[in-house]
Design a protein around this motif. Structure first.
Motif, PDB file in Angstrom:
ATOM      1  N   THR A   1      80.328  35.888  39.673  1.00 10.88           N
ATOM      2  CA  THR A   1      79.183  35.768  38.775  1.00 10.88           C
ATOM      3  C   THR A   1      79.360  34.581  37.849  1.00 10.88           C
ATOM      4  N   ARG A   2      78.374  33.721  37.799  1.00 15.62           N
ATOM      5  CA  ARG A   2      78.444  32.614  36.846  1.00 15.62           C
ATOM      6  C   ARG A   2      77.741  33.022  35.576  1.00 15.62           C
ATOM      7  N   LEU A   3      78.376  32.763  34.460  1.00  6.83           N
ATOM      8  CA  LEU A   3      77.860  33.266  33.177  1.00  6.83           C
ATOM      9  C   LEU A   3      77.475  32.147  32.241  1.00  6.83           C
ATOM     10  N   LEU A   4      76.510  32.482  31.402  1.00  9.82           N
ATOM     11  CA  LEU A   4      76.039  31.529  30.404  1.00  9.82           C
ATOM     12  C   LEU A   4      75.916  32.222  29.062  1.00  9.82           C
ATOM     13  N   ARG A   5      76.124  31.474  27.996  1.00  8.14           N
ATOM     14  CA  ARG A   5      75.801  32.001  26.667  1.00  8.14           C
ATOM     15  C   ARG A   5      74.313  31.771  26.446  1.00  8.14           C
ATOM     16  N   ALA A   6      73.636  32.802  25.948  1.00  5.96           N
ATOM     17  CA  ALA A   6      72.180  32.700  25.821  1.00  5.96           C
ATOM     18  C   ALA A   6      71.761  31.553  24.909  1.00  5.96           C
ATOM     19  N   SER A   7      72.552  31.251  23.908  1.00  3.93           N
ATOM     20  CA  SER A   7      72.129  30.190  22.987  1.00  3.93           C
ATOM     21  C   SER A   7      72.114  28.827  23.661  1.00  3.93           C
ATOM     22  N   THR A   8      72.864  28.671  24.754  1.00  5.86           N
ATOM     23  CA  THR A   8      72.851  27.380  25.442  1.00  5.86           C
ATOM     24  C   THR A   8      71.534  27.142  26.162  1.00  5.86           C
ATOM     25  N   LEU A   9      70.735  28.206  26.275  1.00  9.85           N
ATOM     26  CA  LEU A   9      69.448  28.033  26.935  1.00  9.85           C
ATOM     27  C   LEU A   9      68.459  27.292  26.041  1.00  9.85           C
ATOM     28  N   ILE A  10      68.703  27.335  24.749  1.00  5.64           N
ATOM     29  CA  ILE A  10      67.763  26.701  23.826  1.00  5.64           C
ATOM     30  C   ILE A  10      67.735  25.200  24.078  1.00  5.64           C
ATOM     31  N   GLY A  11      66.526  24.671  24.201  1.00  5.83           N
ATOM     32  CA  GLY A  11      66.394  23.247  24.497  1.00  5.83           C
ATOM     33  C   GLY A  11      66.395  22.935  25.977  1.00  5.83           C
ATOM     34  N   ASN A  12      66.678  23.930  26.811  1.00  8.80           N
ATOM     35  CA  ASN A  12      66.637  23.676  28.252  1.00  8.80           C
ATOM     36  C   ASN A  12      65.198  23.565  28.726  1.00  8.80           C
ATOM     37  N   PRO A  13      64.959  22.739  29.723  1.00  3.62           N
ATOM     38  CA  PRO A  13      63.597  22.612  30.240  1.00  3.62           C
ATOM     39  C   PRO A  13      63.200  23.831  31.059  1.00  3.62           C
ATOM     40  N   VAL A  14      61.925  24.162  30.978  1.00  2.00           N
ATOM     41  CA  VAL A  14      61.355  25.149  31.880  1.00  2.00           C
ATOM     42  C   VAL A  14      60.750  24.342  33.024  1.00  2.00           C
ATOM     43  N   VAL A  15      61.197  24.581  34.234  1.00  2.00           N
ATOM     44  CA  VAL A  15      60.812  23.744  35.369  1.00  2.00           C
ATOM     45  C   VAL A  15      60.180  24.596  36.466  1.00  2.00           C
ATOM     46  N   THR A  16      59.053  24.132  36.994  1.00  2.00           N
ATOM     47  CA  THR A  16      58.422  24.861  38.093  1.00  2.00           C
ATOM     48  C   THR A  16      59.116  24.493  39.404  1.00  2.00           C
ATOM     49  N   LEU A  17      58.912  25.306  40.417  1.00  2.00           N
ATOM     50  CA  LEU A  17      59.514  25.022  41.719  1.00  2.00           C
ATOM     51  C   LEU A  17      58.913  23.764  42.341  1.00  2.00           C
ATOM     52  N   ALA A  18      57.784  23.325  41.799  1.00  2.00           N
ATOM     53  CA  ALA A  18      57.195  22.079  42.277  1.00  2.00           C
ATOM     54  C   ALA A  18      57.773  20.868  41.553  1.00  2.00           C
ATOM     55  N   GLY A  19      58.692  21.116  40.624  1.00  2.00           N
ATOM     56  CA  GLY A  19      59.370  19.999  39.988  1.00  2.00           C
ATOM     57  C   GLY A  19      58.730  19.471  38.720  1.00  2.00           C
ATOM     58  N   GLU A  20      57.825  20.236  38.129  1.00  3.02           N
ATOM     59  CA  GLU A  20      57.207  19.816  36.861  1.00  3.02           C
ATOM     60  C   GLU A  20      57.845  20.585  35.714  1.00  3.02           C
ATOM     61  N   SER A  21      57.915  19.948  34.558  1.00  6.94           N
ATOM     62  CA  SER A  21      58.460  20.627  33.392  1.00  6.94           C
ATOM     63  C   SER A  21      57.525  20.446  32.209  1.00  6.94           C
ATOM     64  N   PRO A  22      56.618  21.379  32.016  1.00  2.00           N
ATOM     65  CA  PRO A  22      55.659  21.223  30.938  1.00  2.00           C
ATOM     66  C   PRO A  22      56.243  21.484  29.553  1.00  2.00           C
ATOM     67  N   LEU A  23      57.257  22.347  29.485  1.00  2.00           N
ATOM     68  CA  LEU A  23      57.751  22.796  28.183  1.00  2.00           C
ATOM     69  C   LEU A  23      59.254  23.063  28.251  1.00  2.00           C
ATOM     70  N   GLU A  24      59.835  23.336  27.064  1.00  2.50           N
ATOM     71  CA  GLU A  24      61.234  23.723  27.068  1.00  2.50           C
ATOM     72  C   GLU A  24      61.436  24.972  26.203  1.00  2.50           C
ATOM     73  N   VAL A  25      62.652  25.526  26.259  1.00  2.00           N
ATOM     74  CA  VAL A  25      62.939  26.769  25.554  1.00  2.00           C
ATOM     75  C   VAL A  25      63.123  26.492  24.068  1.00  2.00           C
ATOM     76  N   LYS A  26      62.398  27.228  23.245  1.00  4.23           N
ATOM     77  CA  LYS A  26      62.544  27.094  21.789  1.00  4.23           C
ATOM     78  C   LYS A  26      63.514  28.133  21.256  1.00  4.23           C
ATOM     79  N   ASP A  27      63.353  29.374  21.638  1.00 11.26           N
ATOM     80  CA  ASP A  27      64.365  30.372  21.317  1.00 11.26           C
ATOM     81  C   ASP A  27      64.286  31.547  22.273  1.00 11.26           C
TER      82      ASP A  27
END
Lengths: 218, 191
Positions: B2-28
Motif C-alpha cells: 500500500t502506498r500512503l500519503l499524508r492528507a495535507s500533502t494533497l492541498i495544492g494538488n491539481p484535480v485532473v480529468t482522465l482527458a488530461g484537463e485540470s480546471p482546479l486544484e485542492v484548497k483543503d
C-alpha cells in the motif's frame, strides 16, 4: 516510427505531385490507441484518407479530403492544446511518471504503439494501450497493477518501466538478490524500504527513495 | 504494497480529468468528524493567487488519488453542492486533526497531526499520524497508528483497539505493511 521524426513532414498530393502542407499534429483516439486523423496546417485529414506516414512525406491521393476540425479532439489537436510532447504524464491514480518526450507509432496502420516518457534522465516506454487522454494539462495513462484492484482490461502484464527483459508482474518479490540501480528505481519506496529492512540497512527510515536505491545497489 | 500519503500533502494538488484537463486544484480536505474519513475537497483556482471557487469534489467522485494529482472521470463531478450533501446533518464541529487518540483500555497515545490515506483508485483513510504523549520510549517522534475498520470517534477523541498499538510504526514507509497486517489481524479476530 517516432512522432518527433514525422512531425513537420511534407504532405504530398500524389495526383498533382504538389505539396499541400506540413504535418503538424496527430489526432489520437485513446480508446483505440490509434491515430484517427492528421492535422495539416489548420486542416484535418482523416487517417483513412491518407496513404500513411512515409519516411519522407505523408501522401494523400485527393486534395479535397481536407476539412475543418469537427470534434473537440480534432479542435484541440489543431489549435495545439493537445500537443503531447513535453506534457506531464500522469497515471489515473494520481502519480506523475515524468514528461512525454515522444510517441511511437505504426506508420502504416496508425496504431499508437507506445508513449515515451522521461523522468530525471531515465526513459520509460509505456504501452500505447495505456493512453487514456491527452489534454492541455497532462497526458493521462493507466496506472500500474499495484493500484488496480479489479483487473481492468487495460492491464498489461509486462513491467512498463522495464529496461531489461527481466520484467515482472505485480507479484514481484521484495527480496531481489542483487538488483541494478535501474531495477531498484522501478520499485516503490515502500518496497525499497522493505528490502532495506530485510538487509538491516542502518538509517533506512530516514532515507529518501534515491538514497535507498544507492544503499541497496552498492 | 500500500502506498500512503499524508492528507495535507494533497492541498495544492491539481484535480485532473482522465482527458488530461485540470480546471482546479485542492484548497483543503474536508473530514467526516464522526468517522475520521475524508468526505471530499474544497477547491480553488490554480496558482499562488488562486481564489476559492464554489465547486467541490466529493470523495466518492474521486477516480484515483496519488501524490501528484487527484484524478476525476470528468469535470461534471466538480459540483457546487455535491460535497455539502454528504456531510451528516448532525456532524459535530471539529477537525479530526488535534483529536486525542486513546486505546480501548484507556491509554492516551497522542494527538492527531495528520490523516494518512492510501493512494490509488481505491483510496481510503488508513490511519493517523500522532504526536505521542505516552508511548513507551517516546522521544517526541511522530508515530503512525492504523485506523481499524470500526472505530469510536467524537469531536475530540478517537478510540482505537488495544491491538492498534502493536502496529504503531515510526515512519510512513513501513506503515504500509503495518496497515495490511493490522487489518488482516482484525479480520481474523473478527472485531
Amino acid at each position: 516510427m517516432r512522432w518527433t521524426e514525422a512531425r513537420g513532414r511534407e504532405v504530398l498530393d500524389t495526383t498533382t505531385a504538389q505539396t499541400v502542407g506540413t504535418l503538424d499534429m496527430l489526432v489520437i483516439d485513446p480508446d483505440r490507441a490509434a491515430i484517427t486523423a492528421l492535422v495539416v496546417d489548420d486542416d484535418i485529414i482523416e487517417w483513412s484518407d491518407a496513404g500513411g506516414i512515409g519516411r519522407d512525406a505523408v501522401t494523400i491521393s485527393d486534395g479535397n479530403v481536407r476539412r475543418d476540425p469537427q470534434q473537440p479532439r480534432e479542435q484541440a489537436a489543431a489549435d495545439g492544446t493537445a500537443d503531447p510532447v513535453d506534457k506531464l504524464v500522469l497515471t489515473d491514480d494520481g502519480f506523475a511518471l515524468g514528461t512525454l518526450v515522444d510517441l511511437e507509432i505504426d506508420a502504416e496502420s496508425g496504431t499508437l504503439l507506445a508513449l515515451h516518457c522521461a523522468h530525471e534522465g531515465r526513459y520509460q516506454r509505456l504501452e500505447g494501450q495505456r493512453l487514456m487522454g491527452i489534454g492541455s494539462y497532462a497526458v493521462v495513462v493507466t496506472g500500474t497493477e499495484d493500484h488496480r484492484a479489479d483487473g481492468a482490461d487495460r492491464s498489461d502484464t509486462t513491467d512498463d518501466a522495464s529496461t531489461d527483459d527481466a520484467s515482472t508482474d505485480d507479484s514481484s518479490t521484495n527480496d531481489a538478490e542483487t538488483a541494478s540501480a535501474d531495477e531498484l528505481h522501478d520499485r516503490t519506496k515502500d518496497e525499497l524500504y522493505q528490502m532495506a529492512r530485510s538487509r538491516e540497512v542502518p538509517g533506512r527510515s530516514k532515507m529518501t527513495k534515491a538514497e535507498l536505491v544507492d544503499a541497496l545497489s552498492s | 504494497m500500500t502506498r500512503l500519503l499524508r492528507a495535507s500533502t494533497l492541498i495544492g494538488n491539481p484535480v485532473v480529468t482522465l482527458a488530461g484537463e485540470s480546471p482546479l486544484e485542492v484548497k483543503d480536505v474536508v473530514f467526516d468528524t464522526t468517522s475520521g474519513t475524508i468526505l471530499g475537497f474544497n477547491l480553488r483556482r490554480h496558482g499562488l493567487l488562486g481564489g476559492p471557487v464554489d465547486e467541490t469534489l466529493a470523495w466518492n467522485d474521486v477516480h484515483g488519488l496519488g501524490p501528484d494529482a487527484v484524478m476525476v472521470a470528468d469535470e461534471k463531478v466538480l459540483t457546487v453542492d455535491g460535497l455539502e450533501a454528504t456531510i451528516p446533518d448532525d456532524a459535530p464541529e471539529g477537525n479530526v486533526l488535534g483529536n486525542q487518540v486513546t486505546t480501548e483500555s484507556g491509554t492516551n497515545l497522542g494527538e492527531v497531526v495528520e490523516v494518512v490515506v492510501s493512494a490509488g483508485t481505491r483510496a481510503e483513510v488508513v490511519g493517523f499520524e500522532i504526536d505521542p504523549t505516552a508511548l513507551p520510549g517516546g522521544d517526541g517522534t511522530h508515530r503512525f497508528v492504523p485506523l481499524p475498520d470500526t472505530l469510536a470517534i467524537s469531536g475530540e477523541h478517537i478510540v482505537v483497539p488495544d491491538a492498534a498499538t502493536d502496529f504503531i510504526r515510526d515512519d510512513l514507509a513501513g506503515f504500509g505493511s503495518a496497515v495490511d497486517e493490522f487489518r488482516s489481524k482484525l479480520g481474523r479476530g473478527g472485531s
